[in-house]
Every structure is written in C-alpha cells, then in structure tokens.
Scaffold this motif. Structure first.
Motif, PDB file in Angstrom:
ATOM      1  N   GLU A  26      -4.120  41.356  -7.962  1.00  0.00           N
ATOM      2  CA  GLU A  26      -3.805  41.234  -6.449  1.00  0.00           C
ATOM      3  C   GLU A  26      -3.955  39.654  -6.287  1.00  0.00           C
ATOM      4  OE1 GLU A  26      -6.317  43.694  -4.197  1.00  0.00           O
ATOM      5  OE2 GLU A  26      -5.655  42.772  -2.536  1.00  0.00           O
ATOM      6  N   ASP A  27      -3.080  39.430  -5.861  1.00  0.00           N
ATOM      7  CA  ASP A  27      -2.644  37.976  -5.532  1.00  0.00           C
ATOM      8  C   ASP A  27      -3.100  37.822  -4.032  1.00  0.00           C
ATOM      9  OD1 ASP A  27      -2.309  35.332  -5.501  1.00  0.00           O
ATOM     10  OD2 ASP A  27      -0.059  35.532  -5.801  1.00  0.00           O
ATOM     11  N   SER A  28      -3.418  36.500  -3.804  1.00  0.00           N
ATOM     12  CA  SER A  28      -3.931  36.214  -2.323  1.00  0.00           C
ATOM     13  C   SER A  28      -5.291  36.988  -1.866  1.00  0.00           C
ATOM     14  CB  SER A  28      -2.834  36.353  -1.485  1.00  0.00           C
ATOM     15  OG  SER A  28      -3.123  35.652  -0.309  1.00  0.00           O
ATOM     16  N   ILE A  29      -6.353  36.834  -2.553  1.00  0.00           N
ATOM     17  CA  ILE A  29      -7.292  37.494  -1.946  1.00  0.00           C
ATOM     18  C   ILE A  29      -8.730  36.328  -1.834  1.00  0.00           C
ATOM     19  CG2 ILE A  29      -6.999  39.619  -2.986  1.00  0.00           C
ATOM     20  CD1 ILE A  29      -8.794  39.139  -5.235  1.00  0.00           C
ATOM     21  N   LEU A  30      -9.860  36.847  -1.032  1.00  0.00           N
ATOM     22  CA  LEU A  30     -10.836  35.967  -0.748  1.00  0.00           C
ATOM     23  C   LEU A  30     -11.788  35.823  -1.995  1.00  0.00           C
ATOM     24  CD1 LEU A  30     -11.656  37.536   2.695  1.00  0.00           C
ATOM     25  CD2 LEU A  30     -10.055  35.752   1.957  1.00  0.00           C
ATOM     26  N   VAL A  31     -12.416  34.673  -2.087  1.00  0.00           N
ATOM     27  CA  VAL A  31     -13.435  34.588  -2.996  1.00  0.00           C
ATOM     28  C   VAL A  31     -14.515  35.570  -3.029  1.00  0.00           C
ATOM     29  CG1 VAL A  31     -15.387  32.769  -3.441  1.00  0.00           C
ATOM     30  CG2 VAL A  31     -13.318  31.949  -2.522  1.00  0.00           C
ATOM     31  N   LYS A  32     -15.011  35.836  -1.891  1.00  0.00           N
ATOM     32  CA  LYS A  32     -15.732  37.287  -1.762  1.00  0.00           C
ATOM     33  C   LYS A  32     -15.557  38.448  -2.468  1.00  0.00           C
ATOM     34  CE  LYS A  32     -16.992  40.330   1.571  1.00  0.00           C
ATOM     35  NZ  LYS A  32     -18.300  41.006   1.554  1.00  0.00           N
ATOM     36  N   GLU A  33     -14.121  38.803  -2.360  1.00  0.00           N
ATOM     37  CA  GLU A  33     -13.551  39.810  -2.900  1.00  0.00           C
ATOM     38  C   GLU A  33     -13.510  39.730  -4.540  1.00  0.00           C
ATOM     39  OE1 GLU A  33     -10.369  41.432   0.602  1.00  0.00           O
ATOM     40  OE2 GLU A  33      -9.648  39.686  -0.814  1.00  0.00           O
ATOM     41  N   ILE A  34     -12.977  38.421  -4.780  1.00  0.00           N
ATOM     42  CA  ILE A  34     -13.082  38.178  -6.435  1.00  0.00           C
ATOM     43  C   ILE A  34     -14.552  38.569  -6.789  1.00  0.00           C
ATOM     44  CG2 ILE A  34     -12.809  36.534  -8.329  1.00  0.00           C
ATOM     45  CD1 ILE A  34     -10.720  35.255  -6.477  1.00  0.00           C
ATOM     46  N   GLY A  35     -15.420  37.844  -5.959  1.00  0.00           N
ATOM     47  CA  GLY A  35     -16.739  38.347  -6.543  1.00  0.00           C
ATOM     48  C   GLY A  35     -17.205  39.477  -6.687  1.00  0.00           C
ATOM     49  N   GLU A  36     -16.916  40.398  -5.714  1.00  0.00           N
ATOM     50  CA  GLU A  36     -17.131  41.616  -5.657  1.00  0.00           C
ATOM     51  C   GLU A  36     -16.703  42.424  -7.221  1.00  0.00           C
ATOM     52  OE1 GLU A  36     -15.643  43.059  -2.056  1.00  0.00           O
ATOM     53  OE2 GLU A  36     -17.476  42.408  -0.968  1.00  0.00           O
ATOM     54  N   ARG A  37     -15.459  41.963  -7.343  1.00  0.00           N
ATOM     55  CA  ARG A  37     -14.855  42.870  -8.517  1.00  0.00           C
ATOM     56  C   ARG A  37     -15.482  42.314  -9.781  1.00  0.00           C
ATOM     57  NH1 ARG A  37      -8.456  43.489  -6.885  1.00  0.00           N
ATOM     58  NH2 ARG A  37      -8.724  43.712  -4.757  1.00  0.00           N
ATOM     59  N   LEU A  38     -16.014  41.208  -9.843  1.00  0.00           N
ATOM     60  CA  LEU A  38     -16.424  40.587 -11.109  1.00  0.00           C
ATOM     61  C   LEU A  38     -18.060  40.574 -10.953  1.00  0.00           C
ATOM     62  CD1 LEU A  38     -14.095  37.752 -11.784  1.00  0.00           C
ATOM     63  CD2 LEU A  38     -13.915  39.932 -12.663  1.00  0.00           C
ATOM     64  N   ILE A  70      -7.605  32.713  -2.117  1.00  0.00           N
ATOM     65  CA  ILE A  70      -7.178  32.159  -3.206  1.00  0.00           C
ATOM     66  C   ILE A  70      -5.744  32.725  -3.735  1.00  0.00           C
ATOM     67  CG2 ILE A  70      -7.592  31.856  -5.914  1.00  0.00           C
ATOM     68  CD1 ILE A  70      -9.769  30.834  -4.049  1.00  0.00           C
ATOM     69  N   GLU A  71      -4.851  31.947  -3.916  1.00  0.00           N
ATOM     70  CA  GLU A  71      -3.466  32.400  -4.288  1.00  0.00           C
ATOM     71  C   GLU A  71      -2.779  31.678  -5.644  1.00  0.00           C
ATOM     72  OE1 GLU A  71      -0.170  31.795  -1.342  1.00  0.00           O
ATOM     73  OE2 GLU A  71      -1.607  31.724   0.015  1.00  0.00           O
ATOM     74  N   LEU A  72      -2.327  32.557  -6.290  1.00  0.00           N
ATOM     75  CA  LEU A  72      -1.608  31.999  -7.523  1.00  0.00           C
ATOM     76  C   LEU A  72      -0.439  31.124  -7.326  1.00  0.00           C
ATOM     77  CD1 LEU A  72      -1.487  35.096  -9.617  1.00  0.00           C
ATOM     78  CD2 LEU A  72      -2.992  33.309 -10.205  1.00  0.00           C
ATOM     79  N   THR A  73      -0.441  30.010  -8.311  1.00  0.00           N
ATOM     80  CA  THR A  73       0.837  29.216  -8.351  1.00  0.00           C
ATOM     81  C   THR A  73       1.669  29.624  -9.109  1.00  0.00           C
ATOM     82  OG1 THR A  73      -0.277  27.815 -10.107  1.00  0.00           O
ATOM     83  CG2 THR A  73      -0.676  27.097  -7.540  1.00  0.00           C
ATOM     84  N   TYR A  74       2.801  29.036  -9.031  1.00  0.00           N
ATOM     85  CA  TYR A  74       3.769  29.743 -10.077  1.00  0.00           C
ATOM     86  C   TYR A  74       3.405  29.537 -11.447  1.00  0.00           C
ATOM     87  CZ  TYR A  74       8.054  30.434 -12.816  1.00  0.00           C
ATOM     88  OH  TYR A  74       8.962  31.061 -13.650  1.00  0.00           O
ATOM     89  N   PRO A  75       2.827  28.545 -12.049  1.00  0.00           N
ATOM     90  CA  PRO A  75       2.383  28.298 -13.271  1.00  0.00           C
ATOM     91  C   PRO A  75       1.261  29.394 -13.527  1.00  0.00           C
ATOM     92  CG  PRO A  75       2.444  26.115 -12.489  1.00  0.00           C
ATOM     93  CD  PRO A  75       2.747  27.058 -11.333  1.00  0.00           C
ATOM     94  N   GLY A  76       0.507  29.569 -12.535  1.00  0.00           N
ATOM     95  CA  GLY A  76      -0.614  30.690 -12.745  1.00  0.00           C
ATOM     96  C   GLY A  76      -0.016  32.258 -12.832  1.00  0.00           C
ATOM     97  N   LYS A  77       1.066  32.518 -12.081  1.00  0.00           N
ATOM     98  CA  LYS A  77       1.611  33.450 -12.471  1.00  0.00           C
ATOM     99  C   LYS A  77       2.392  33.640 -13.595  1.00  0.00           C
ATOM    100  CE  LYS A  77       2.847  34.446  -7.557  1.00  0.00           C
ATOM    101  NZ  LYS A  77       3.792  34.159  -6.417  1.00  0.00           N
ATOM    102  N   SER A  78       2.821  32.789 -14.022  1.00  0.00           N
ATOM    103  CA  SER A  78       3.711  32.819 -15.497  1.00  0.00           C
ATOM    104  C   SER A  78       2.725  32.817 -16.629  1.00  0.00           C
ATOM    105  CB  SER A  78       4.771  31.950 -15.743  1.00  0.00           C
ATOM    106  OG  SER A  78       4.152  30.590 -15.254  1.00  0.00           O
ATOM    107  N   LEU A  79       1.534  32.468 -16.300  1.00  0.00           N
ATOM    108  CA  LEU A  79       0.405  32.387 -17.434  1.00  0.00           C
ATOM    109  C   LEU A  79       0.124  33.850 -17.925  1.00  0.00           C
ATOM    110  CD1 LEU A  79      -1.457  30.171 -18.759  1.00  0.00           C
ATOM    111  CD2 LEU A  79      -3.058  30.828 -17.257  1.00  0.00           C
TER     112      LEU A  79
END
Lengths: 146, 146
Positions: free
Chosen positions: A45-57, A91-100
């Motif tokens: 899921e692209d474009s999420i908050l730091v807090k949301e990343i924290g919750e999932r991990l 937090i959003e993915l850049t193009y290089p981030g996506k293609s990684l």
DNA sequence: TGCAGTTAAATTGTATAAAACTTAATTTAT
DNA sequence: ATAAATTAAGTTTTATACAATTTAACTGCA
C-alpha cells in the motif's frame, strides 16, 4: 514443558539467523532487513503514514524516522508532511522504489524454494502459531500499559 | 502457502514483542534481553569461554565482548584470560551474579504462567518447529560460507 | 468562541546491538 | 623451524531500539 526462556531464545535466535540469511541477498540492494520489510509494506500500500507503517510492523517512529530518511536518501521513497494534519508524514514510493519490488522478489526466490523444502517443517502451522503468540503478546503489552 | 516474507516478519515481530515484554521485568535488574540470556547460559554452566557462550546463543564476539564488559562492570561476572591459550577469555559468575538467578526467575514467573495459558497455543510444537527451522537455517548459512 | 489540558505524531538524543574488519595467538603442514 | 591458515577476541562503524522532547491537533468546558 517449554519455558518462557526456551521459547524466547528459540524465537530470538531463529529470527536473527533467518534475517542474516535474508540480508545476504538484500545487501545486493543495500537494504537491511528492517528497511526491506518497510518497503514490502509500501509495495502493498503506497502513500501511507509513518504511524501506519509502524502499526503493521510493530515498529515505533523512533525506529522508522531514521530508517525512512535512509530510504529517502537512497531515493526509494519520498516523505511529505500532511496538508490537513501537519503532525503526520506521508511516505510515497519513488519510481526506483517501485521497480525495486520485482528485482528483490526475484533475488529472494531461491531462498523461498529452499525454505519450502525443509523436511518435516509445517510452515503453515508454524506461521499460524506465531501469529497466535504475537496477538497474545500484543494484548498483554497493551493491558500492562494501563 | 506461506512466503519467506510472511514467515520472517512473523518471527521478527513476535521475537521483538516478546523480548520487549520480558524486558519490562528485566529492567528491574538493569538487564537487557541479550544480557539476560548470557546470564542464563552461565547459570547453566559457569566458567566458560566467550566462544562457547557465542555458540549457544548464536552471538558473535562483537556483540558479546561489550556486553560481558558491561556485566563485569555490574559485578555479575569476572573475565579472565586463559593461561594456556592467551586468545581465550573465561567468564565466571561472581557471587552477586549467581544469586541473581533465583531473583530473576522469581520475577519472570507470572509471565511464565500467562504464556502457558494462551488458548490454542501448542508451545511444545511451536518450540519444536522453531528448533527445526533454526537448524535448517544454520546448515544453510554454513553451506553458503564455502 | 477561546483557552487549558490532553492526546497524537514525529523527531532527536542516547544506549545497545550487529556487521565488518583488525589484531594477536595458536595450530598445521611442510 | 617456519610460513600459512585458523581461531579467539576486540574495535570500529552503522543501524536499531528506547526515552524524552517538540510541535500540532483535538476535547471539553467556562
């Protein structure tokens, strides 16, 4: 009879060793394991908050902030403060981030296969038990906070 | 179907959360989790080498050396260089280090009980699966070294 | 409404842990 | 007997975890 000590040590050791194994592969991309799992969240899921990343991990922002700045420096993500709520950072993915994504997945494939061929290891059950334990520990921790 | 990613994340998260829970209790004694497991090894077998501790915990000297110096500063262990083999360092418990065992075990007892009462969690099986996975990962790592 | 207290989100600073590398001692093979 | 390889621990650098702080937004009540 399994003691808390035995179980925690088994978890701690197995976790660390498996992560070391993964990092052998991940270092091709200059990623540590926590950086990698952060990316996997964003790939889902692209474009999420730091807090949301924290919750999932289950990582707190004190861990994530420097990690995300590192990913930004590597040009895999972009950090953008929320317009409505100035406290948040999107937090959003850049193009290089996506293609990684596909590259990393490709590189991990051999390990993936080896894992599935470990004799006598019921991955599904193991995973299920871990999730169960994880939830219980989480509940315990929250109940202690009050 | 369980992916490497799912499993490693489950391990990583569960391990970290369980350790955080343990550390709530351990901080009464000013011990971190790695310091605590190191002490448990010494409580089982006193007067062993850094290398032996490392083998049992899968920790290397880079982690253990500063950790043991910390334990020495807290007067829980004594470090003594080997007479025959000058490369080695023998770690021995001090009296305070020995008497810490029962105190810590006592303090962890409540958690121990809670853990055993998690419904539907077959601790024995979980522990067994973890050991199995641990061994496989270890073998894999060693085979990659050559 | 507007302001005091509270909660929420992220950051900063500090301590701990891990990975990579170095140094020193011992062993092995010739 | 000595050079090469291995082993053990320590050092350095980087990353992660945790606690304390800062800034923003919300809540309730005068």
């Amino acid at each position: 009879m399994v003691s808390l000590h035995q179980l925690s040590l088994a978890l701690y050791s197995t976790s660390r060793l498996l992560i070391q194994l993964l990092q052998n592969t991940l270092k091709e991309f200059n990623l540590t394991y926590p950086q990698y799992v952060t990316m996997t969240v964003l790939w889902e899921e692209d474009s999420i908050l730091v807090k949301e990343i924290g919750e999932r991990l289950h990582l707190d922002s004190g861990t994530l902030t420097p990690l995300l700045k590192k990913l930004e420096a590597m040009n895999y993500v972009k950090r953008q403060r929320g317009e409505n709520d100035e406290r948040t950072v999107h937090i959003e993915l850049t193009y290089p981030g996506k293609s990684l994504q596909s590259k990393v997945q490709q590189a991990l494939l051999p390990l993936e296969e080896i894992l599935n061929e470990i004799p006598g290891l019921e991955l599904y059950d193991l995973n299920h038990s871990l999730q169960n334990l994880l939830e219980s520990v989480e509940t315990l921790k929250n109940s202690k906070k009050e």
